[in-house]
Write an enzyme that holds these catalytic residues in place. Structure first.
Site, PDB file in Angstrom:
ATOM      1  N   GLY A  45      -8.882  -3.122  -1.979  1.00  0.00           N
ATOM      2  CA  GLY A  45      -8.963  -1.707  -2.294  1.00  0.00           C
ATOM      3  C   GLY A  45      -7.603  -1.056  -2.242  1.00  0.00           C
ATOM      4  N   GLN A  50      -1.413   5.833  -1.698  1.00  0.00           N
ATOM      5  CA  GLN A  50      -0.596   4.622  -1.492  1.00  0.00           C
ATOM      6  C   GLN A  50       0.412   4.406  -2.618  1.00  0.00           C
ATOM      7  OE1 GLN A  50      -4.233   2.063  -0.440  1.00  0.00           O
ATOM      8  NE2 GLN A  50      -2.593   1.101   0.691  1.00  0.00           N
ATOM      9  N   CYS A  97      -3.764  -3.794   5.346  1.00  0.00           N
ATOM     10  CA  CYS A  97      -3.560  -2.719   4.372  1.00  0.00           C
ATOM     11  C   CYS A  97      -2.285  -3.001   3.588  1.00  0.00           C
ATOM     12  CB  CYS A  97      -3.446  -1.389   5.111  1.00  0.00           C
ATOM     13  SG  CYS A  97      -3.168   0.019   4.025  1.00  0.00           S
ATOM     14  N   LEU A  98      -2.329  -2.742   2.291  1.00  0.00           N
ATOM     15  CA  LEU A  98      -1.150  -2.957   1.444  1.00  0.00           C
ATOM     16  C   LEU A  98       0.033  -2.106   1.897  1.00  0.00           C
ATOM     17  CD1 LEU A  98      -2.859  -2.923  -2.083  1.00  0.00           C
ATOM     18  CD2 LEU A  98      -2.123  -4.920  -0.765  1.00  0.00           C
ATOM     19  N   HIS A 139     -12.170   2.450   5.085  1.00  0.00           N
ATOM     20  CA  HIS A 139     -10.714   2.294   5.124  1.00  0.00           C
ATOM     21  C   HIS A 139     -10.059   3.042   3.949  1.00  0.00           C
ATOM     22  CE1 HIS A 139      -7.032  -0.473   5.591  1.00  0.00           C
ATOM     23  NE2 HIS A 139      -6.818   0.166   4.461  1.00  0.00           N
ATOM     24  N   GLU A 140     -10.597   2.844   2.741  1.00  0.00           N
ATOM     25  CA  GLU A 140      -9.987   3.474   1.562  1.00  0.00           C
ATOM     26  C   GLU A 140     -10.147   4.993   1.596  1.00  0.00           C
ATOM     27  OE1 GLU A 140      -7.954   1.768   0.070  1.00  0.00           O
ATOM     28  OE2 GLU A 140      -8.712  -0.170   0.723  1.00  0.00           O
ATOM     29  N   HIS A 143      -7.688   6.822   3.776  1.00  0.00           N
ATOM     30  CA  HIS A 143      -6.354   7.048   3.198  1.00  0.00           C
ATOM     31  C   HIS A 143      -6.237   8.471   2.639  1.00  0.00           C
ATOM     32  CE1 HIS A 143      -4.044   3.342   3.378  1.00  0.00           C
ATOM     33  NE2 HIS A 143      -5.070   2.622   2.981  1.00  0.00           N
TER      34      HIS A 143
HETATM   35 NI    NI Z   1      -5.200   0.559   3.169  1.00  0.00          NI
END
Ligand code: NI
Length: 170
Positions: A45, A50, A97-98, A139-140, A143
């Protein structure tokens, strides 16, 4: 278009994203950038902040959702997503997480949730998930409120990670 993914502690990651008022060409282009970036860098995701855009748009891998024959691909775009807890019982998943380099950690979240949002045609969508999939939805969406999974870590674990990041940046 592939976009660079912001890395913690970039201050943009801690900001609150604005709701999308109208699904127009800008939002469709943003969604495409999120899809391109996620499929290139990998992951389950990604959220608009981000890639530096403070709009409430996320892309989530829904390949676990087998009951939708119309799915063109495994990734789906969710505009203005809202998470509702269906089962508050705590459940731990190993998250990464990215935007959070070199760290995976166990995070406890409600076990089962629903996600309500709009798709890119402005139609309401509703999905439900638990375990890893449910954690991903939470989680997404986090953000969009400037929250990262490391915000759930113990003070000690978080301090150790912050120290490591500061060291790496010197
Ligand atoms: Ni993330």
């Amino acid at each position: 278009m592939l976009r660079p993914v912001l890395q913690y502690p970039d201050p943009t990651l801690a900001k609150i994203s604005e709701p999308v008022a109208e699904i127009n060409d800008d939002i469709r282009a943003l969604a495409q950038d999120l899809l391109d970036t996620l499929t290139t860098v990998g992951g389950v995701g990604i959220a608009a902040p981000q890639i530096g855009v403070l709009k409430r748009v996320v892309v989530i891998d829904v390949s676990q959702e087998k009951n939708d024959p119309d799915l063109p691909q495994d990734f789906r775009v969710f505009v203005n997503p809202v998470v509702t807890v269906l089962d508050p019982k705590g459940h731990e998943e190993n998250e990464g997480c990215l935007s959070v380099p070199d760290l995976r950690a166990k995070v406890k979240r409600p076990r089962r949730v629903a996600l309500d949002a709009l798709d890119l045609d402005g139609k309401p969508v509703h999905i439900e998930g638990e375990g890893y999939y449910g954690a991903c939805m939470q989680h997404e969406t986090d953000h969009l409120d400037g929250k990262l999974f490391i915000d759930y870590l113990s003070y000690l674990k978080r301090s150790l990670y912050d120290k490591k990041i500061r060291k790496g940046r010197r």
